[in-house]
Design a protein around this motif. Structure first.
Motif, PDB file in Angstrom:
ATOM      1  N   GLY A 157       0.952  21.757  -0.577  1.00 42.79           N
ATOM      2  CA  GLY A 157       1.468  20.391  -0.527  1.00 42.79           C
ATOM      3  C   GLY A 157       2.944  20.239  -0.822  1.00 42.79           C
ATOM      4  N   ALA A 158       3.671  21.343  -0.901  1.00 45.68           N
ATOM      5  CA  ALA A 158       5.108  21.265  -1.191  1.00 45.68           C
ATOM      6  C   ALA A 158       5.825  20.497  -0.088  1.00 45.68           C
ATOM      7  CB  ALA A 158       5.701  22.665  -1.311  1.00 45.68           C
ATOM      8  N   ILE A 159       6.804  19.729  -0.483  1.00 47.52           N
ATOM      9  CA  ILE A 159       7.625  19.000   0.474  1.00 47.52           C
ATOM     10  C   ILE A 159       8.774  19.925   0.864  1.00 47.52           C
ATOM     11  CG2 ILE A 159       9.112  17.005   0.819  1.00 47.52           C
ATOM     12  CD1 ILE A 159       7.319  15.544  -1.236  1.00 47.52           C
ATOM     13  N   ILE A 160       8.860  20.227   2.159  1.00 46.59           N
ATOM     14  CA  ILE A 160       9.886  21.151   2.642  1.00 46.59           C
ATOM     15  C   ILE A 160      10.579  20.563   3.861  1.00 46.59           C
ATOM     16  CG2 ILE A 160       8.726  23.219   1.784  1.00 46.59           C
ATOM     17  CD1 ILE A 160       7.668  23.680   4.620  1.00 46.59           C
ATOM     18  N   THR A 161      11.760  21.079   4.143  1.00 44.48           N
ATOM     19  CA  THR A 161      12.445  20.684   5.375  1.00 44.48           C
ATOM     20  C   THR A 161      11.746  21.356   6.539  1.00 44.48           C
ATOM     21  OG1 THR A 161      13.985  22.520   5.189  1.00 44.48           O
ATOM     22  CG2 THR A 161      14.671  20.414   4.213  1.00 44.48           C
ATOM     23  N   MET A 162      11.836  20.767   7.710  1.00 44.11           N
ATOM     24  CA  MET A 162      11.103  21.267   8.860  1.00 44.11           C
ATOM     25  C   MET A 162      11.984  21.985   9.876  1.00 44.11           C
ATOM     26  SD  MET A 162       8.036  20.656   8.073  1.00 44.11           S
ATOM     27  CE  MET A 162       7.239  21.065   9.594  1.00 44.11           C
ATOM     28  N   GLU A 163      13.226  22.312   9.501  1.00 43.71           N
ATOM     29  CA  GLU A 163      14.068  23.040  10.450  1.00 43.71           C
ATOM     30  C   GLU A 163      13.501  24.431  10.671  1.00 43.71           C
ATOM     31  OE1 GLU A 163      15.759  24.891   6.778  1.00 43.71           O
ATOM     32  OE2 GLU A 163      14.913  22.976   7.229  1.00 43.71           O
ATOM     33  N   TYR A 164      13.587  24.896  11.897  1.00 41.63           N
ATOM     34  CA  TYR A 164      13.089  26.228  12.223  1.00 41.63           C
ATOM     35  C   TYR A 164      14.183  27.235  11.959  1.00 41.63           C
ATOM     36  CZ  TYR A 164      10.785  30.042  14.604  1.00 41.63           C
ATOM     37  OH  TYR A 164      10.189  31.238  14.880  1.00 41.63           O
ATOM     38  N   ARG A 165      13.880  28.265  11.232  1.00 45.78           N
ATOM     39  CA  ARG A 165      14.852  29.302  10.935  1.00 45.78           C
ATOM     40  C   ARG A 165      14.274  30.646  11.392  1.00 45.78           C
ATOM     41  NH1 ARG A 165      17.807  28.714   5.407  1.00 45.78           N
ATOM     42  NH2 ARG A 165      19.345  27.611   6.635  1.00 45.78           N
ATOM     43  N   ALA A 166      14.893  31.235  12.395  1.00 46.40           N
ATOM     44  CA  ALA A 166      14.434  32.529  12.909  1.00 46.40           C
ATOM     45  C   ALA A 166      14.490  33.571  11.801  1.00 46.40           C
ATOM     46  CB  ALA A 166      15.292  32.963  14.084  1.00 46.40           C
ATOM     47  N   GLY A 167      13.485  34.413  11.731  1.00 46.44           N
ATOM     48  CA  GLY A 167      13.466  35.465  10.728  1.00 46.44           C
ATOM     49  C   GLY A 167      12.886  35.056   9.393  1.00 46.44           C
ATOM     50  N   ARG A 168      12.393  33.811   9.291  1.00 43.62           N
ATOM     51  CA  ARG A 168      11.822  33.347   8.021  1.00 43.62           C
ATOM     52  C   ARG A 168      10.305  33.279   8.133  1.00 43.62           C
ATOM     53  NH1 ARG A 168      13.881  27.811   5.615  1.00 43.62           N
ATOM     54  NH2 ARG A 168      12.790  26.961   7.410  1.00 43.62           N
ATOM     55  N   LEU A 169       9.635  33.749   7.094  1.00 42.19           N
ATOM     56  CA  LEU A 169       8.185  33.670   7.000  1.00 42.19           C
ATOM     57  C   LEU A 169       7.845  32.836   5.775  1.00 42.19           C
ATOM     58  CD1 LEU A 169       5.532  34.692   8.275  1.00 42.19           C
ATOM     59  CD2 LEU A 169       5.646  36.628   6.706  1.00 42.19           C
ATOM     60  N   ASN A 170       6.989  31.853   5.965  1.00 41.55           N
ATOM     61  CA  ASN A 170       6.592  30.940   4.891  1.00 41.55           C
ATOM     62  C   ASN A 170       5.169  31.252   4.453  1.00 41.55           C
ATOM     63  OD1 ASN A 170       8.903  28.940   5.049  1.00 41.55           O
ATOM     64  ND2 ASN A 170       8.170  28.933   7.144  1.00 41.55           N
ATOM     65  N   PHE A 171       4.944  31.227   3.148  1.00 44.20           N
ATOM     66  CA  PHE A 171       3.611  31.393   2.585  1.00 44.20           C
ATOM     67  C   PHE A 171       3.257  30.162   1.770  1.00 44.20           C
ATOM     68  CE2 PHE A 171       4.632  36.168   2.141  1.00 44.20           C
ATOM     69  CZ  PHE A 171       4.136  36.441   3.400  1.00 44.20           C
ATOM     70  N   GLU A 172       2.062  29.638   1.979  1.00 42.28           N
ATOM     71  CA  GLU A 172       1.509  28.651   1.054  1.00 42.28           C
ATOM     72  C   GLU A 172       0.625  29.448   0.106  1.00 42.28           C
ATOM     73  OE1 GLU A 172      -1.889  25.610   1.721  1.00 42.28           O
ATOM     74  OE2 GLU A 172       0.005  24.576   2.181  1.00 42.28           O
ATOM     75  N   VAL A 173       0.958  29.421  -1.176  1.00 42.14           N
ATOM     76  CA  VAL A 173       0.275  30.248  -2.171  1.00 42.14           C
ATOM     77  C   VAL A 173      -0.571  29.372  -3.081  1.00 42.14           C
ATOM     78  CG1 VAL A 173       0.613  31.871  -4.076  1.00 42.14           C
ATOM     79  CG2 VAL A 173       2.137  31.945  -2.097  1.00 42.14           C
ATOM     80  N   LYS A 174      -1.847  29.713  -3.160  1.00 34.55           N
ATOM     81  CA  LYS A 174      -2.789  28.998  -4.025  1.00 34.55           C
ATOM     82  C   LYS A 174      -3.501  30.026  -4.889  1.00 34.55           C
ATOM     83  CE  LYS A 174      -6.578  25.736  -4.033  1.00 34.55           C
ATOM     84  NZ  LYS A 174      -7.521  24.963  -3.245  1.00 34.55           N
TER      85      LYS A 174
END
Length: 71
Positions: A44-61
């Motif tokens: 549920g983190a609030i994040i910016t939605m810009e696409y950045r090549a080379g970035r991997l996002n994890f939602e950690v629970k």
């Protein structure tokens, strides 16, 4: 006029392979596979939605990757 920079190539890696891994291992593996930026986020983190090549996002629970996506 300056040329438009070429974004870095993304690793040929599926984000789905990280789901279920503990967050520390997932981040280490992602960096070994060539991801330039790895971002771990709580659910549920609030994040910016810009696409950045080379970035991997994890939602950690509870210390495990529940979801992973590029950008």
């Amino acid at each position: 006029m300056a040329s438009i920079p070429t974004p870095p190539a993304e690793p040929q890696d599926s984000p789905d392979t990280y789901v279920g891994l503990d967050s520390d291992s997932a981040e280490r593996i992602a960096r070994e596979r060539g991801w330039s930026t790895v971002r771990s986020l709580p659910p549920g983190a609030i994040i910016t939605m810009e696409y950045r090549a080379g970035r991997l996002n994890f939602e950690v629970k509870d210390g495990r990757v529940a979801r992973a996506w590029k950008g």
